[in-house]
Write a protein that holds these residues in place. Sequence first.
Motif, PDB file in Angstrom:
ATOM      1  N   PHE A 182      12.907 -16.275   7.651  1.00 33.71           N
ATOM      2  CA  PHE A 182      11.556 -15.753   7.443  1.00 33.71           C
ATOM      3  C   PHE A 182      10.624 -16.087   8.602  1.00 33.71           C
ATOM      4  N   GLU A 183      10.708 -17.296   9.137  1.00 35.50           N
ATOM      5  CA  GLU A 183       9.810 -17.700  10.229  1.00 35.50           C
ATOM      6  C   GLU A 183       9.975 -16.777  11.444  1.00 35.50           C
ATOM      7  N   HIS A 184      11.226 -16.428  11.751  1.00 38.48           N
ATOM      8  CA  HIS A 184      11.484 -15.511  12.863  1.00 38.48           C
ATOM      9  C   HIS A 184      10.958 -14.117  12.536  1.00 38.48           C
ATOM     10  N   PHE A 185      11.200 -13.669  11.316  1.00 36.85           N
ATOM     11  CA  PHE A 185      10.689 -12.370  10.869  1.00 36.85           C
ATOM     12  C   PHE A 185       9.172 -12.324  11.014  1.00 36.85           C
ATOM     13  N   ARG A 186       8.502 -13.366  10.511  1.00 36.80           N
ATOM     14  CA  ARG A 186       7.035 -13.423  10.549  1.00 36.80           C
ATOM     15  C   ARG A 186       6.525 -13.309  11.985  1.00 36.80           C
ATOM     16  N   ASN A 187       7.209 -13.963  12.917  1.00 42.51           N
ATOM     17  CA  ASN A 187       6.769 -13.935  14.316  1.00 42.51           C
ATOM     18  C   ASN A 187       7.118 -12.636  15.036  1.00 42.51           C
ATOM     19  N   SER A 188       8.021 -11.851  14.456  1.00 42.97           N
ATOM     20  CA  SER A 188       8.463 -10.633  15.148  1.00 42.97           C
ATOM     21  C   SER A 188       7.803  -9.348  14.639  1.00 42.97           C
ATOM     22  N   VAL A 189       7.060  -9.438  13.560  1.00 45.63           N
ATOM     23  CA  VAL A 189       6.432  -8.225  13.008  1.00 45.63           C
ATOM     24  C   VAL A 189       5.328  -7.769  13.954  1.00 45.63           C
ATOM     25  N   GLN A 190       5.431  -6.505  14.365  1.00 42.75           N
ATOM     26  CA  GLN A 190       4.427  -5.929  15.257  1.00 42.75           C
ATOM     27  C   GLN A 190       3.724  -4.800  14.518  1.00 42.75           C
ATOM     28  N   GLY A 191       2.437  -4.684  14.703  1.00 43.87           N
ATOM     29  CA  GLY A 191       1.675  -3.631  14.048  1.00 43.87           C
ATOM     30  C   GLY A 191       0.692  -4.163  13.032  1.00 43.87           C
ATOM     31  N   LEU A 192       0.863  -5.429  12.668  1.00 45.71           N
ATOM     32  CA  LEU A 192      -0.044  -6.046  11.716  1.00 45.71           C
ATOM     33  C   LEU A 192      -1.467  -5.964  12.259  1.00 45.71           C
ATOM     34  N   GLY A 193      -2.369  -5.477  11.453  1.00 41.84           N
ATOM     35  CA  GLY A 193      -3.752  -5.330  11.883  1.00 41.84           C
ATOM     36  C   GLY A 193      -4.036  -3.984  12.520  1.00 41.84           C
ATOM     37  N   LEU A 194      -3.004  -3.298  12.999  1.00 36.16           N
ATOM     38  CA  LEU A 194      -3.181  -1.951  13.547  1.00 36.16           C
ATOM     39  C   LEU A 194      -2.915  -0.882  12.487  1.00 36.16           C
ATOM     40  N   TRP A 195      -1.963  -1.171  11.592  1.00 29.83           N
ATOM     41  CA  TRP A 195      -1.663  -0.202  10.533  1.00 29.83           C
ATOM     42  C   TRP A 195      -2.860  -0.119   9.595  1.00 29.83           C
ATOM     43  N   SER A 196      -3.306   1.083   9.316  1.00 29.74           N
ATOM     44  CA  SER A 196      -4.420   1.236   8.379  1.00 29.74           C
ATOM     45  C   SER A 196      -3.978   1.894   7.073  1.00 29.74           C
ATOM     46  N   LYS A 197      -2.921   2.689   7.130  1.00 30.55           N
ATOM     47  CA  LYS A 197      -2.413   3.353   5.927  1.00 30.55           C
ATOM     48  C   LYS A 197      -0.923   3.603   6.082  1.00 30.55           C
ATOM     49  N   ALA A 198      -0.261   3.702   4.938  1.00 30.46           N
ATOM     50  CA  ALA A 198       1.145   4.103   4.909  1.00 30.46           C
ATOM     51  C   ALA A 198       1.383   4.787   3.577  1.00 30.46           C
ATOM     52  N   GLN A 199       1.992   5.941   3.631  1.00 33.63           N
ATOM     53  CA  GLN A 199       2.252   6.702   2.410  1.00 33.63           C
ATOM     54  C   GLN A 199       3.664   7.281   2.469  1.00 33.63           C
ATOM     55  N   VAL A 200       4.470   6.927   1.473  1.00 36.57           N
ATOM     56  CA  VAL A 200       5.816   7.475   1.388  1.00 36.57           C
ATOM     57  C   VAL A 200       5.685   8.946   1.007  1.00 36.57           C
ATOM     58  N   GLN A 201       6.206   9.818   1.858  1.00 35.66           N
ATOM     59  CA  GLN A 201       6.092  11.257   1.643  1.00 35.66           C
ATOM     60  C   GLN A 201       7.215  11.800   0.767  1.00 35.66           C
ATOM     61  N   LYS A 202       8.449  11.411   1.090  1.00 33.95           N
ATOM     62  CA  LYS A 202       9.582  11.883   0.296  1.00 33.95           C
ATOM     63  C   LYS A 202      10.770  10.960   0.504  1.00 33.95           C
ATOM     64  N   VAL A 203      11.687  11.038  -0.459  1.00 31.68           N
ATOM     65  CA  VAL A 203      12.916  10.252  -0.415  1.00 31.68           C
ATOM     66  C   VAL A 203      14.064  11.173  -0.781  1.00 31.68           C
ATOM     67  N   SER A 204      15.147  11.071  -0.042  1.00 37.92           N
ATOM     68  CA  SER A 204      16.351  11.825  -0.395  1.00 37.92           C
ATOM     69  C   SER A 204      17.545  10.885  -0.296  1.00 37.92           C
ATOM     70  N   CYS A 205      18.395  10.968  -1.318  1.00 34.43           N
ATOM     71  CA  CYS A 205      19.560  10.081  -1.392  1.00 34.43           C
ATOM     72  C   CYS A 205      20.827  10.867  -1.088  1.00 34.43           C
ATOM     73  N   ASP A 206      21.835  10.162  -0.567  1.00 35.58           N
ATOM     74  CA  ASP A 206      23.115  10.814  -0.309  1.00 35.58           C
ATOM     75  C   ASP A 206      23.849  11.045  -1.627  1.00 35.58           C
ATOM     76  N   THR A 207      24.932  11.767  -1.555  1.00 38.25           N
ATOM     77  CA  THR A 207      25.650  12.148  -2.774  1.00 38.25           C
ATOM     78  C   THR A 207      26.259  10.951  -3.495  1.00 38.25           C
ATOM     79  N   SER A 208      26.519   9.861  -2.786  1.00 35.31           N
ATOM     80  CA  SER A 208      27.081   8.675  -3.440  1.00 35.31           C
ATOM     81  C   SER A 208      26.030   7.941  -4.266  1.00 35.31           C
ATOM     82  N   GLY A 209      24.759   8.194  -3.953  1.00 27.94           N
ATOM     83  CA  GLY A 209      23.678   7.516  -4.665  1.00 27.94           C
ATOM     84  C   GLY A 209      23.486   6.079  -4.236  1.00 27.94           C
TER      85      GLY A 209
END
Length: 133
Positions: free
Chosen positions: A60-87
Amino acid sequence: MSSRFDWVILLPLCWMLTACVSGETTVKQAAQQRWNALLAGDLQQAYQYYTDAFKQTVPFEHFRNSVQGLGLWSKAQVQKVSCDTSGSQCKAEVEVTVAMKMRGLPKPVETSDLIQETWTKEGGFSDWRYVKK
């Protein structure tokens, strides 16, 4: 005999179709929750959506230090999801908006882009995880 044969074929097919729809709904919710956590700066919560393999190799400590975009992202909206035939694997399309302050402009400039995410099913019936590329 024919109607019993039809049920033997149709029942698994119906179950698979329901699982796909259910998977798409579940992944859409999970992807949105992950992005909501990122937008809120709650990296501990966002980290929980990554695959077990990722979490075993990236503490987690490495993950926390590697996240880029924090503070720049203002919105995120999932538009669509499609799954493969195996599910067992889905693609989520997310519209991510970045807001940047520009010298001489009174308001931040926003720009959006669609990104593709891969989600995979791990373990139980609805344990979906984000695959970091």
